[in-house]
Motif scaffolding. Sequence first.
Motif, PDB file in Angstrom:
ATOM      1  N   LYS A   1       0.777  -1.260  -0.078  1.00  0.00           N
ATOM      2  CA  LYS A   1      -0.018  -0.105   0.055  1.00  0.00           C
ATOM      3  C   LYS A   1       0.828   1.257  -0.119  1.00  0.00           C
ATOM      4  O   LYS A   1       0.561   2.300  -0.503  1.00  0.00           O
ATOM      5  CB  LYS A   1      -0.875  -0.008   1.214  1.00  0.00           C
ATOM      6  N   ILE A   2       2.026   1.229   0.789  1.00  0.00           N
ATOM      7  CA  ILE A   2       2.977   2.413   0.567  1.00  0.00           C
ATOM      8  C   ILE A   2       3.503   2.556  -0.846  1.00  0.00           C
ATOM      9  O   ILE A   2       3.489   3.435  -1.202  1.00  0.00           O
ATOM     10  CB  ILE A   2       3.906   2.025   1.842  1.00  0.00           C
ATOM     11  N   LEU A   3       3.960   1.383  -1.536  1.00  0.00           N
ATOM     12  CA  LEU A   3       4.680   1.371  -2.586  1.00  0.00           C
ATOM     13  C   LEU A   3       3.738   1.702  -3.779  1.00  0.00           C
ATOM     14  O   LEU A   3       3.947   2.635  -4.573  1.00  0.00           O
ATOM     15  CB  LEU A   3       5.214  -0.196  -2.953  1.00  0.00           C
ATOM     16  N   SER A   4       2.052   1.638  -3.408  1.00  0.00           N
ATOM     17  CA  SER A   4       1.489   2.075  -4.633  1.00  0.00           C
ATOM     18  C   SER A   4       0.902   3.469  -4.120  1.00  0.00           C
ATOM     19  O   SER A   4       0.089   3.840  -5.241  1.00  0.00           O
ATOM     20  CB  SER A   4       0.400   0.994  -4.681  1.00  0.00           C
ATOM     21  N   GLY A   5       1.269   3.907  -2.875  1.00  0.00           N
ATOM     22  CA  GLY A   5       0.639   5.425  -2.763  1.00  0.00           C
ATOM     23  C   GLY A   5      -0.649   5.332  -2.123  1.00  0.00           C
ATOM     24  O   GLY A   5      -1.091   6.483  -1.894  1.00  0.00           O
ATOM     25  N   SER A   6      -1.296   3.886  -1.889  1.00  0.00           N
ATOM     26  CA  SER A   6      -2.556   4.064  -1.275  1.00  0.00           C
ATOM     27  C   SER A   6      -2.345   4.824   0.249  1.00  0.00           C
ATOM     28  O   SER A   6      -3.356   5.178   0.831  1.00  0.00           O
ATOM     29  CB  SER A   6      -3.060   2.711  -1.225  1.00  0.00           C
ATOM     30  N   VAL A   7      -1.211   4.292   0.849  1.00  0.00           N
ATOM     31  CA  VAL A   7      -0.835   4.852   2.344  1.00  0.00           C
ATOM     32  C   VAL A   7       0.168   5.653   2.328  1.00  0.00           C
ATOM     33  O   VAL A   7       1.266   5.250   1.660  1.00  0.00           O
ATOM     34  CB  VAL A   7      -0.858   3.527   3.266  1.00  0.00           C
ATOM     35  N   ILE A   8       0.088   6.733   2.765  1.00  0.00           N
ATOM     36  CA  ILE A   8       1.482   7.680   3.005  1.00  0.00           C
ATOM     37  C   ILE A   8       1.906   7.846   4.378  1.00  0.00           C
ATOM     38  O   ILE A   8       1.055   8.148   5.307  1.00  0.00           O
ATOM     39  CB  ILE A   8       1.211   9.187   2.277  1.00  0.00           C
ATOM     40  N   ILE A   9       3.109   7.473   4.833  1.00  0.00           N
ATOM     41  CA  ILE A   9       3.419   7.450   6.042  1.00  0.00           C
ATOM     42  C   ILE A   9       4.012   8.952   6.386  1.00  0.00           C
ATOM     43  O   ILE A   9       4.518   9.510   5.503  1.00  0.00           O
ATOM     44  CB  ILE A   9       4.812   6.558   6.185  1.00  0.00           C
ATOM     45  N   LYS A  10       3.379   9.301   7.508  1.00  0.00           N
ATOM     46  CA  LYS A  10       3.618  10.638   8.039  1.00  0.00           C
ATOM     47  C   LYS A  10       4.060  10.796   9.287  1.00  0.00           C
ATOM     48  O   LYS A  10       3.880   9.833  10.205  1.00  0.00           O
ATOM     49  CB  LYS A  10       2.563  11.515   7.933  1.00  0.00           C
ATOM     50  N   PRO A  11       4.952  11.672  10.027  1.00  0.00           N
ATOM     51  CA  PRO A  11       5.371  11.748  11.258  1.00  0.00           C
ATOM     52  C   PRO A  11       4.266  12.032  12.334  1.00  0.00           C
ATOM     53  O   PRO A  11       2.997  12.194  11.822  1.00  0.00           O
ATOM     54  CB  PRO A  11       6.355  12.812  11.277  1.00  0.00           C
ATOM     55  N   ASN A  12       4.465  12.308  13.529  1.00  0.00           N
ATOM     56  CA  ASN A  12       3.808  12.692  14.508  1.00  0.00           C
ATOM     57  C   ASN A  12       2.595  13.928  14.178  1.00  0.00           C
ATOM     58  O   ASN A  12       3.340  14.657  13.596  1.00  0.00           O
ATOM     59  CB  ASN A  12       4.037  12.779  15.828  1.00  0.00           C
ATOM     60  N   VAL A  13       1.314  13.997  14.428  1.00  0.00           N
ATOM     61  CA  VAL A  13       0.768  15.301  14.238  1.00  0.00           C
ATOM     62  C   VAL A  13       0.975  16.067  15.158  1.00  0.00           C
ATOM     63  O   VAL A  13       1.084  16.034  16.380  1.00  0.00           O
ATOM     64  CB  VAL A  13      -0.865  14.767  14.601  1.00  0.00           C
ATOM     65  N   LYS A  14       1.142  17.705  14.680  1.00  0.00           N
ATOM     66  CA  LYS A  14       1.740  18.574  15.493  1.00  0.00           C
ATOM     67  C   LYS A  14       0.432  19.419  16.027  1.00  0.00           C
ATOM     68  O   LYS A  14       0.029  19.782  17.088  1.00  0.00           O
ATOM     69  CB  LYS A  14       2.561  19.565  14.786  1.00  0.00           C
ATOM     70  N   GLU A  15      -0.581  19.687  15.333  1.00  0.00           N
ATOM     71  CA  GLU A  15      -1.760  20.199  15.558  1.00  0.00           C
ATOM     72  C   GLU A  15      -2.993  19.992  14.535  1.00  0.00           C
ATOM     73  O   GLU A  15      -2.372  19.377  13.297  1.00  0.00           O
ATOM     74  CB  GLU A  15      -1.448  21.613  15.697  1.00  0.00           C
TER      75      GLU A  15
ATOM     76  N   CYS B   1      -6.054  22.117  12.413  1.00  0.00           N
ATOM     77  CA  CYS B   1      -6.601  23.394  12.327  1.00  0.00           C
ATOM     78  C   CYS B   1      -7.862  23.099  11.224  1.00  0.00           C
ATOM     79  O   CYS B   1      -7.642  23.050   9.956  1.00  0.00           O
ATOM     80  CB  CYS B   1      -5.786  24.301  11.718  1.00  0.00           C
ATOM     81  N   GLY B   2      -8.764  23.045  12.004  1.00  0.00           N
ATOM     82  CA  GLY B   2     -10.261  22.836  11.013  1.00  0.00           C
ATOM     83  C   GLY B   2     -10.185  21.703  10.314  1.00  0.00           C
ATOM     84  O   GLY B   2     -10.020  20.517  10.844  1.00  0.00           O
ATOM     85  N   SER B   3     -10.031  21.575   9.076  1.00  0.00           N
ATOM     86  CA  SER B   3     -10.026  20.375   8.267  1.00  0.00           C
ATOM     87  C   SER B   3      -8.803  19.910   7.759  1.00  0.00           C
ATOM     88  O   SER B   3      -8.404  18.843   7.127  1.00  0.00           O
ATOM     89  CB  SER B   3     -11.016  20.308   6.851  1.00  0.00           C
ATOM     90  N   SER B   4      -7.566  20.839   8.340  1.00  0.00           N
ATOM     91  CA  SER B   4      -6.246  20.325   8.002  1.00  0.00           C
ATOM     92  C   SER B   4      -5.532  19.850   9.057  1.00  0.00           C
ATOM     93  O   SER B   4      -5.859  20.280  10.201  1.00  0.00           O
ATOM     94  CB  SER B   4      -5.747  21.599   7.697  1.00  0.00           C
ATOM     95  N   VAL B   5      -4.739  18.978   8.874  1.00  0.00           N
ATOM     96  CA  VAL B   5      -3.822  18.513   9.999  1.00  0.00           C
ATOM     97  C   VAL B   5      -2.443  18.615   9.634  1.00  0.00           C
ATOM     98  O   VAL B   5      -1.861  18.462   8.516  1.00  0.00           O
ATOM     99  CB  VAL B   5      -3.876  16.769   9.875  1.00  0.00           C
ATOM    100  N   VAL B   6      -1.601  19.328  10.708  1.00  0.00           N
ATOM    101  CA  VAL B   6      -0.273  19.764  10.400  1.00  0.00           C
ATOM    102  C   VAL B   6       0.612  18.561  10.989  1.00  0.00           C
ATOM    103  O   VAL B   6       0.175  18.090  12.147  1.00  0.00           O
ATOM    104  CB  VAL B   6      -0.081  21.138  10.853  1.00  0.00           C
ATOM    105  N   PHE B   7       1.615  18.111  10.347  1.00  0.00           N
ATOM    106  CA  PHE B   7       2.498  17.323  11.151  1.00  0.00           C
ATOM    107  C   PHE B   7       3.825  17.861  11.532  1.00  0.00           C
ATOM    108  O   PHE B   7       4.020  19.011  11.256  1.00  0.00           O
ATOM    109  CB  PHE B   7       3.039  16.059   9.934  1.00  0.00           C
ATOM    110  N   GLU B   8       4.550  17.137  12.265  1.00  0.00           N
ATOM    111  CA  GLU B   8       5.575  17.965  13.120  1.00  0.00           C
ATOM    112  C   GLU B   8       6.880  18.070  12.043  1.00  0.00           C
ATOM    113  O   GLU B   8       7.777  19.136  12.328  1.00  0.00           O
ATOM    114  CB  GLU B   8       6.391  16.668  13.996  1.00  0.00           C
ATOM    115  N   ASP B   9       6.823  17.534  10.654  1.00  0.00           N
ATOM    116  CA  ASP B   9       7.844  17.812   9.736  1.00  0.00           C
ATOM    117  C   ASP B   9       7.486  19.237   8.962  1.00  0.00           C
ATOM    118  O   ASP B   9       8.346  19.627   7.959  1.00  0.00           O
ATOM    119  CB  ASP B   9       8.112  16.703   8.860  1.00  0.00           C
ATOM    120  N   GLY B  10       6.397  19.763   9.247  1.00  0.00           N
ATOM    121  CA  GLY B  10       5.900  21.051   8.785  1.00  0.00           C
ATOM    122  C   GLY B  10       4.907  20.785   7.764  1.00  0.00           C
ATOM    123  O   GLY B  10       4.008  21.753   7.131  1.00  0.00           O
ATOM    124  N   SER B  11       4.703  19.632   7.201  1.00  0.00           N
ATOM    125  CA  SER B  11       3.835  19.335   5.945  1.00  0.00           C
ATOM    126  C   SER B  11       2.384  19.375   6.546  1.00  0.00           C
ATOM    127  O   SER B  11       2.017  19.103   7.548  1.00  0.00           O
ATOM    128  CB  SER B  11       4.091  18.191   5.224  1.00  0.00           C
TER     129      SER B  11
END
Length: 553
Positions: free
Chosen positions: A292-306, A308-318
């Motif tokens: 699923k990672i190889l096909s792009g269906s699942v994208i691994i992200k770091p911990n959630v920082k905050e 904001c409404g419908s947006s999720v900000v991660f600790e790497d700034g993305s």
Amino acid sequence: MVHSVAVIGAGPCGLTSMKACLEEGMMPTCFESSDDIGGLWRFKEVSEPNRASIYRSLTINISKEMMSFSDFPVQADYPNYMHHSKIQNYFRMYAEHFKLLKHIRFQTLVKNVNQTPDFSRTGQWEVVTENKDGKEERHVFDAVICCSGHYSYPNLPLKEFPGIETFEGKYFHTWDYKGPEDMVGKKVVVIGIGNSGSDIAVESSRVAEQVYLSTRRGAWVIRQVSDNGLPVDIKYLTRFVHILSQLLPIRILNWLCETKLNAMYDHTMYALKPKHRFFNQIPVINDDLPLKILSGSVIIKPNVKEICGSSVVFEDGSTVENVDTIVFATGYNYDFPYLPSSSKYMSGHRLGLYKHVFPPNLEHPTLAVVGFIHAFAAIMTQAEMQARWVSRVFNGQVKLPSNQAMIKSVDKDTKDIEKNYIVSRLTPLHVDFVTYMDDLAGEIGVRPSLLWLFFTDYQMFKMVLWGPVTSYQYRLKGPGKWDGARRAISTTLNRVYQPLKTRQLETKEASVAGSLFKLSLTLMAGGAAVYYIHVRNPTTIPTLLANLRPQTA
């Protein structure tokens, strides 16, 4: 002397506890708040408060032979990794075979367990229950076994995620998840890369627009399907491997396992590589996640920082925008709310129990906890061993050390766990499966002796040494010896193979001509290699032959 025993919970731990008590001549009464047996494996479309909950598609990640009770193998035609409905059927067959159902009082909630006023003399307990009509009853038992599990109280740490109150979509804990129907065409963020988080990320990715799997520490991910197609625990959970693990330095073991895993998929390239080494934490078991990672269906992200409404900000700034659903795979809180605080001895992050079973601070050893354990193996077999030990302690066949000695042992265990594993308030338990099973088996007198088997039953010695450490090995001798144990061990692989033989194939024996052809190819390749070496370096072969000649005086 213990005669009556209250067993709290009719999951696999409760079932095997009842059976162990009956085998030792005690009379168990099991209180189960639901209307059926199975505990965690009893599926309901709607999660019930204060009860374990599973999702519709859940399949166990422990193979059937490694989760079988020691004198009741799972049916040979059942798949190696079973859907929860088949696991429930297995428990029902077990309960019916050993006539356990008549000892269970369904739809009866245990509200309180307290020492009787004369506990110092009798060691008895008062158990307060409530039936489906809300009527309270009081019972007195000589002993109590707690089998209520530790997946009933979901941990939802919303304070750790600033802005969650502004989230415009839907969020819930994996405890509430039943299926991906509400995730069709949506953006989903799964927080937590444990087994449940990984399973839900994979399943939801089949229908969602995009799934993001957030992890604080990363994880080592292993496959259920191991070398030659065998279940991974059948292949590697053996006494030979265990002996090697005791002889080799831990850094070498970590290197070997990590190298093998990275050969299948580089954990750094897949953004999975954790901060810890392989043996510091139980790995994630998931065959589908890397694809699923190889096909792009699942994208691994770091911990959630905050959030904001419908947006999720991660600790790497993305940032991921327009998120519809957040799934919290953030574990469970451990609790036994019906027990008095006086019976709980805390040691570090964990509830301190002698050998993970007995509170070390009680005047009488008449309270036990079965199934409060965590290892890279099935809880069913560990719980069964605990129950066999508990019943022997209850009837006086096995004596526990003094309270002071038990407390010292508990605190040492806590230090060892904290030294060797990643522990926290949510994951305070971790033991080595074979070491723990053998330890309790030694207390009972059922630990298999390799030396004894080597001299008395060499065929069984080979199977016990090289084969998987199934629970049948602990029925070969001693109290509770089962005459079918030897056959169960010797036919383990037959039961592994049987559900796979769904299509007959012709197997051809190697012909003489084929063998001669392979031999000729080998000789030709060898001759070509010799010729190549001779052409490139004419002196190599004569020198080698000269060195092989016998030396003369």
